[in-house]
Each structure stands twice: as structure tokens, then as C-alpha cells.
Design a protein around this motif. Sequence first.
Motif, PDB file in Angstrom:
ATOM      1  N   SER B 467       0.832  -1.213   0.000  1.00 19.70           N
ATOM      2  CA  SER B 467       0.000   0.000   0.000  1.00 19.70           C
ATOM      3  C   SER B 467       0.863   1.258   0.000  1.00 19.70           C
ATOM      4  CB  SER B 467      -0.913   0.015   1.224  1.00 19.70           C
ATOM      5  OG  SER B 467      -0.138   0.310   2.376  1.00 19.70           O
ATOM      6  N   ASP B 469       0.552   3.749   1.995  1.00 20.64           N
ATOM      7  CA  ASP B 469       0.958   4.088   3.363  1.00 20.64           C
ATOM      8  C   ASP B 469       2.205   3.333   3.791  1.00 20.64           C
ATOM      9  OD1 ASP B 469      -0.907   6.000   3.736  1.00 20.64           O
ATOM     10  OD2 ASP B 469      -2.387   4.689   4.701  1.00 20.64           O
ATOM     11  N   GLU B 470       2.294   2.056   3.392  1.00 25.19           N
ATOM     12  CA  GLU B 470       3.476   1.276   3.755  1.00 25.19           C
ATOM     13  C   GLU B 470       4.718   1.826   3.062  1.00 25.19           C
ATOM     14  OE1 GLU B 470       1.548  -3.116   4.682  1.00 25.19           O
ATOM     15  OE2 GLU B 470       2.228  -2.661   2.666  1.00 25.19           O
ATOM     16  N   LYS B 472       5.154   4.824   2.108  1.00 29.13           N
ATOM     17  CA  LYS B 472       5.407   6.083   2.805  1.00 29.13           C
ATOM     18  C   LYS B 472       6.207   5.814   4.071  1.00 29.13           C
ATOM     19  CE  LYS B 472       1.503   8.883   2.297  1.00 29.13           C
ATOM     20  NZ  LYS B 472       0.302   9.539   2.822  1.00 29.13           N
ATOM     21  N   ALA B 473       5.747   4.831   4.851  1.00 33.31           N
ATOM     22  CA  ALA B 473       6.375   4.543   6.143  1.00 33.31           C
ATOM     23  C   ALA B 473       7.806   4.042   5.964  1.00 33.31           C
ATOM     24  CB  ALA B 473       5.544   3.517   6.900  1.00 33.31           C
ATOM     25  N   ALA B 479       5.762  11.245   1.623  1.00 32.01           N
ATOM     26  CA  ALA B 479       5.404  11.484   3.019  1.00 32.01           C
ATOM     27  C   ALA B 479       5.351  12.968   3.365  1.00 32.01           C
ATOM     28  CB  ALA B 479       6.388  10.779   3.944  1.00 32.01           C
ATOM     29  N   ALA B 485       2.246  11.025  -4.740  1.00 30.11           N
ATOM     30  CA  ALA B 485       1.462   9.864  -4.298  1.00 30.11           C
ATOM     31  C   ALA B 485       0.952   9.053  -5.481  1.00 30.11           C
ATOM     32  CB  ALA B 485       0.306  10.330  -3.414  1.00 30.11           C
ATOM     33  N   GLU B 489       1.795   5.171  -6.345  1.00 32.80           N
ATOM     34  CA  GLU B 489       0.747   4.157  -6.527  1.00 32.80           C
ATOM     35  C   GLU B 489       0.948   3.413  -7.849  1.00 32.80           C
ATOM     36  OE1 GLU B 489      -3.216   5.752  -5.812  1.00 32.80           O
ATOM     37  OE2 GLU B 489      -2.995   4.884  -3.797  1.00 32.80           O
ATOM     38  N   THR B 505      -7.953   7.020  -0.230  1.00 36.91           N
ATOM     39  CA  THR B 505      -7.139   8.007   0.460  1.00 36.91           C
ATOM     40  C   THR B 505      -8.046   9.046   1.124  1.00 36.91           C
ATOM     41  OG1 THR B 505      -6.934   9.049  -1.670  1.00 36.91           O
ATOM     42  CG2 THR B 505      -5.042   7.785  -0.897  1.00 36.91           C
TER      43      THR B 505
END
Lengths: 130, 837
Positions: B467, B469-470, B472-473, B479, B485, B489, B505
Motif C-alpha cells: 500500500s 501508506d506502507e 510512505k512509512a 510522506a 502519491a 501508486e 485516500t
Amino acid sequence: MDSIITEATALETVWTLVGSVDDIPVLGSRVVRTPQGDIALFRTAADEVFALEDSCPHKNGPLSQGIVHGHRVTCPLHNWVIELATGEAVAPDEGRTGHVPVRVEGRSVALALGEAKLSRGGCRKACGHV
Amino acid sequence: MDMHLSSNNGPVVDRNEAEQRIAGPAKERLVVVGNGMAGMKTVEELLAKAPGRYEITVFGAEPHPNYNRIMLSPVLAGEKTFDQIVLNSREWYDANGITLLTGEPVEGIDRAAKTVVSQSGRVVSYDRLLLATGSMPFIIPVPGATLPGVIGFRDLADVDAMLEAAARGGRAVVIGGGLLGLEAANGLRVKGMDVTVIHLMPTLMERQLDPSAGTLLQRELERRGIEVLTGADTAEILGDERVTAVRLKDGRELPADIVVMAVGIRPNMALGKLAGLDCGRGIRVDDQMRTSDPSIFAVGECVEHRGVTWGLVAPLFEMAKVLADRLAGGEGGAYTGSVTSTKLKVTGVDVFSAGDFSGGEGTEDIVFRDAARGVYKRLVLKDGKLLGAVLYGDTKDGAWYFSLLKDGADVSAERETMIFGQGFGGADAGDPNAAIAALPDSAEICGCNGVCKGTIVKAITDKGLTSLDEVKAHTKASASCGGCAGTVERLLAVTLGDGFTAAPTVKPMCKCTHHSHDAVRAAIVDRGLKSMADVFQAMEWTTPDGCASCRPALNYYLLCAWPGEYTDDYQSRYINERVHANIQKDGTYSVVPRMWGGLTTASELRAIADVVDKFAIPTVKVTGGQRIDLFGVKKEDLPAVWADLNAAGMVSGHAYAKGLRTVKTCVGSEWCRFGTQDSTGLGVKLERMTWGTWTPHKVKLAVSGCPRNCAEATIKDLGVVCIDSGYELHVGGNGGLHVRACDLLVRVATEEEVLEYTGAFMQLYREEARYLERTAPWVERVGLDHIKAALVEDPERRRDLNARFLFSQTFSQDDPWAERAAKGVDRHEFNLLAEVG
């Protein structure tokens, strides 16, 4: 109110001088009153001028009072979005308001009122509104 | 006219070169008036096509050989010397047998005798005459415009004058924020002067740049120490013997040792006019660059072609080519006008624009902003073709866009990716996923955090990320600003194939951005964004100037974040807030004067009655907020109605505002046998404190004098219920569409505490709620505990919030009606532009 000068060009389009571009606020509008009804003049961020019948195809809202963004204006009554260049409502709404040819020479703004495609308001949808 | 020229041309075409050489004096005589770029380009082209065909004489008004006028800016900035910009040396003229007469302006043409006469009295005969007299700086006709120290920016003499002034230091005022003005300003700044640019329009270079790019340019110039005043109109240039200052129409005076006029150019057609040639805004020419006299041609900035005059070099060269071909005896093409592009010649500032980017019917915009790199790109497409382009900060693809534009190429296949530049697509430019797959591993995806494609792909495969978010992390890609973004994706989709489904999102503010209300607000505060244009750029808006949904929200967020600093953007307000009255279905307005705590007097009521009679107001109604509403007021009558109400001591009731509306009260202990406290008096105090504020949505208060609650305080945004021991504060109620009873926030003992809590609650709502979110849904969203934590459990925070509220109120408690009725603010709102017929 500004003085009115009417001149005829070779093409026999009658251009009616209505004021200066600078009289219209950027991203704003001013109204010209004519025997056929009020005409709203809009000025975009890029300094272009457009003229529409001051009446939303939905319920005749005064488009001159809307918020101008890009090449569109949002009607203040029910947020219909109208294309400044054509008077066409942006989908999903359907309808068209009259528009008037505009000529800008230097800073002067003139309208070809004789060639305006005006059609007094009324709801174009089959919802019974007048 | 056509016939005349071809019959004239006939024998010339038939004559062979040997004859010409032997014939000597029988050569046709070509006289060129103007030793500038257009005239000499024509001569150069002519020499290349038909060497020795003409006996050529060139008159130049300036004392120099021909030089590259567009490189005067680098000369001013000290990046080039004059010798480096000379195009043709005197030796070149000699070698080509051209008689060059410099410092010798031509003063007249005798068309019958086919001769020209120069200032020194020299008479030269011609068979063909070429006028290439260029243009002159337009000097705006203000008092003082002819004072010594006021210079144009046109020729080497102007540059010398500027350099001389710069050597003495001091202050320069440049009038005109166009291409030339800004180049002059930059040059003078580089040479150490204090420079102010005065520009009439709201943004710089408005003919070449859209407002977004213009604003970025302004920020960059300001960073370089150039002061920029937009919307500034010059009234007068002051000074006795030489210029000392410039005065603006708004009264500001700017001290100046020199004033550079760079507001535009005017075709220099005096000679043509004097000779009786057909002239409009310039010397009129046809598609073969012929004037109304078939023996006389004209090229360059002095001509009007198809109603258009040109001030850029590319069109001049295109004209020169057409004319040279014609003069060389060829059939010649036709000059049909030019598509132009411009680049600002200020070192380190990359600005490019081409074509028509004003948009209009049937056009679509593709906007790309990279906040981290300071890049803004906008392409305007119509019917699958590129119509215009504006590039700021990254102009390397300017030439590519320009060629697509000139060729009228069909770009529908590249539409998705072309904003990223040429060669982005690789194998299949039409498919964004394929385009991303084709990128090298070293391609930077996240500009903010410097993460490249290889790093992201490795993280996805090694760590089994699925994902956004992952990613990003793990990698920090997207981030920060989140602008990449979408690219990340796609990268997930390309790497995982079918294993990837895009996660929902956050809900964006509107279609102009992928950021949420909260993210935009946080950025405004954290990154110190202080104007709408700054937000558009930093948050990578995809539209040039927002929409009717995001603009009012941003205007509010900026106003709330920067009280006293941010100037309200009037055109981003809904009509009711713009004209301080409520629009009705027939386009008339309603007017509600404030009645503090619902109290009124005989004189106020009398004044209202008089206004109703005087302006024939059709409907008068008592509102639910304990005041009087006047319906059916014509827009043009509003200022006069307000003036009369102001005269009786009344001010705007803000019945139209996303702000404090009313404070409803009951009579309380003053009259009521059940009243426990002075609810009316407290209501008046609360209204005096909170009126005029701007909030995310409307705010209604109420004060009831006892728990019987006649003022319906428990369905208000903030309601006070008086009790024997003090006051209950209730928040988050609503009596509208979704009825919601308030939550009890706290019980307090004194009026002072009620006022402090109210101020703090208002400010918390102002700072935390999303635009158009009433207190009821806000309280439900964040939870009562959150509100209590801020206001009840943390007295210091409560005091800070209240202090911020009171500070913001110092800028908002001016009666908007009085400003418009007496001071003429926004007068244009209430007048017709014109009345016709």
C-alpha cells in the motif's frame, strides 16, 4: 456610469463600447443593463473578458454575483457552474444561457449586442420550473 | 498592387549574374533605413540568396554597427560586453560592399523621385526601399516623464545611462513589470542599486505568464532584493532638474535616482507616415511585407501585419526571410503571422511561455506543480493539440512544447505524460504505467525526500509492501507534500501487477487538489503560507486559480492563520459576504441591522421604518435571531440603505456571514420573575465581544436567564443557561436540518469566565473546524473530550485561545456597511458598468 459610444465597423457588426477592462475586478464581474436584459461581463485571471446573459439557465440566478474561477462562473443561488465562453452549464447540469460577443481593443471593452444569442432564462430541464 | 510588382520584377529575374557584374551602376539600388536586427537579417538573407544583386546602402540612427538588441539585458547585468553582442562588424559591411551610414537618421522620403534624405542632408536614390525603423519605448504621459533621469530600455545609449547611474548607486524605479522591465530591474540590482518595480497589473509579465507563474516570479525577484509593487499606477514623476521620486496614484512616493520606463514599445512609423504610406498602429504591410507603395517594403517592429504588431525577435526573422526571398527574385513564401515563445533573460530564473495559454472555450488545462523544486508547468490543450504552455522553474522542455505547438501536432496519445517532459514516456508514452516502468532506477520520484525509483521498488519487493501508506512509512516517498502519491501508486501497480489495489485516500478539499482540508490548513500554518498563490504552489493545485469550492475555504484559512497580515481576497468570497447582504431568489438582497442581544429602541425602529418607506422595501420580517430583516432591497440601493441605518447608530448584523450571527437572549433577572442572572446584559457583552469575527460556518449564541431556557440556548453553537450559582456553558447544538442538543461543557461562577470560555471556544472552532463545518458536526467529529481537554482541563491553553481570538477581533470589528456607505469601499459592486439603449 461610463459614456456610451456606438460605432459600426466594416463588417456591419455594431460594437457598443461599455467601459474598460480595468473597470471589472480580476476574477469578478460587472453588469451592463440593456433593453434585452442585464448582461454580465466577467474578467478572468488572464485578463480576458466574457459576456453572458446575467441569468442562470437553472433558476435565473444572477451569474454576475457568482465566483469566477478559470473560465467558469459558479451561480450564487444553487452552485451551477457555467462556461464563460459558451454559456453552457457544466455537466451533470444541463442548460445554456445566452452569450454576447466581446471585443477588447487596448483596454476598451465593446459588446456586439446585435449578435447576442439571448434567451430569457427558464429551466431547461423537464422539471416544470419556469 | 500584385501586378505592379511582378511587372517590375520581370526583367530583373531574367537578367543573368554576369550582366549584373558588368552592368555595375545598372544594379538595382536597395536602401535600408534601420540598422537593427530586422533590417540586417533581411540583408543577410538576401546576400545569401542573391549575392551582389543589389547596390545596398544602410542608414542607422545609432552610431554603432548592427548589434543583438535582445542581448542588451546581459550587457546591463555585466554578463556580456558590447563587443560580444555585435552581430556584423564594419568590416563585414565593407566585405559585402554595403555602404553603412551610422549616426545618420533618415528624415524624409520623396516617393516620386525615389530618394531618401538623411538628417545631415545626404540624398540617396533607391529602386527598392526597405523601412526597418523598429520601435520606440512607450513613455507614459505623466507629469515629469521628460525629466532627465527618466530613461527607456531600448538601445545601447539607454544601457550606458543605466550603467552610469548604477555606478553612482542609489535607487532605481522601473515602471513596467514585463519582460524588458524585469530584465532592467535585475540588471540594475546586480549592479548594486536598490530597485523597485512598479507594475499596473496584479501579476508580473501578465502577457507571457499566467498569474501562478507570475507570482512565483515575483517571489524569486523579491528574494533577490527587488521590491515589486503590483496593481500600482504611476501618477507623476517628481523632480525639479532631474528625477527625484515617483508618486503613485494611491499617494505613495518612491524616491528614485533614475526611472526606467519599460511599459511597452510603439512601432516607429513616423517616416512611413510622413511619406504618406498607409499606417495603422504600424506601417501596414501585406503578406509579402510590401507597404502601400510597391517600391517600399517594411519589416520588423515598425510594421502592422494583419492588424498585429510584433515585438519579439522570432517574428521579425520570419518576416525578414519572406522579404529576402522576394527581393532575391524568388516567388517568396507569404508571412502569415507568428506563433511566439518568450524566455526571460534573468540568470537563474527559468521562465518560458508560448502560444495562447489564456484558455477559453473547449480548452483543457494540465497543471503540474512541484513545490519542493519550485516548478510550475501548465499546458493548454484544445482538440488534442497543444495551444499554449507556461513553464516556471524547469524550462528544459520549452523547445519541445514549442515545436509541438507550432506544428499543430496531435498530442492526444501523449496527453497523460507530456507534462513530465519529452522522453518521459520511453516505450509507450500513452500509458502512464508503462511510462513509469520505463523510468531508470535512478529517477527521482519524491522530490521532497529525495527518494528514487530503485529505492521504492526494492522496498516493495524486499519488504512485501502493498500500500501507499506502507511505502510512505518505509521509504518516506510521498510522506511530505504528497505530490508524488499518484506516481508511487503507479509504481506499486507496476511492481505488484494484479496484487495491488489502490487504497482509498483522504477526501481531498475539492477537485483542484489531492490534499485534505486538514493537510492544507496544517501546511498554511507550519510552512508559513501567506497567500492563495503560495498555497496553490506549495500544495500543488492542479488548477490555475482554484474553484468556487476551495477559494472561499482557503481565504478563510489564511485569514484565520494570519490575522492582520493576510489581506482578505474579496473575489474568493461568496456573494453574500462580498456585498454584506443576503442574495434572494430574485437577485435582490435582504438587510439585517444588528440588534445587540435582541434589544432595540424607538429611534432604531423609527429609522428602520423610514428606510422601508424611502426605499419602498416590500417585506419586513422579524427573524428567529431576534432582529428585523428587510427583504427585496435592490443591490444598487444597499449603500444608501446602510447609510441611513448607520446614521441611526446601527451596524451590520452579519446575517450573511460565516461568522457570528446573533446572540439571542431572554429578559432575565431585569424583568422576569424567574430570572437568575442578567441574561440580556450578558448577551449584549457576548455579542459586543464576538461580532465581526469570521468562522468556518455561521455561529449563533444564546443566553437564557434560567433553566426554563426561553432563549433556546441548548440548540445553539454556544448557549449559556443562567443558574442561581452561576452559568452553564453548552456547546455544539443546532436547531437546523439535523437538530442536535448541546453538550454541557462546564459550569462557571462569573461573567468573566463565560466571556473567556466563549472566546476560547470560538478560537478553537476557528482553528480546528473545516470550512463549512458547523460546531455540531465538528464537536461530534472530534468528541466532547477533545474540546474539554483544550478548554476546561488546560486553563493556560484556554487563556491563549481567548487571547488569540481577541487579537484577531482587533482586525475584524469595523462595520463593513459604514466602509461601503461612507468610505466608498467596493463602489463598483453597487453600480452598473454601463446602461445601453
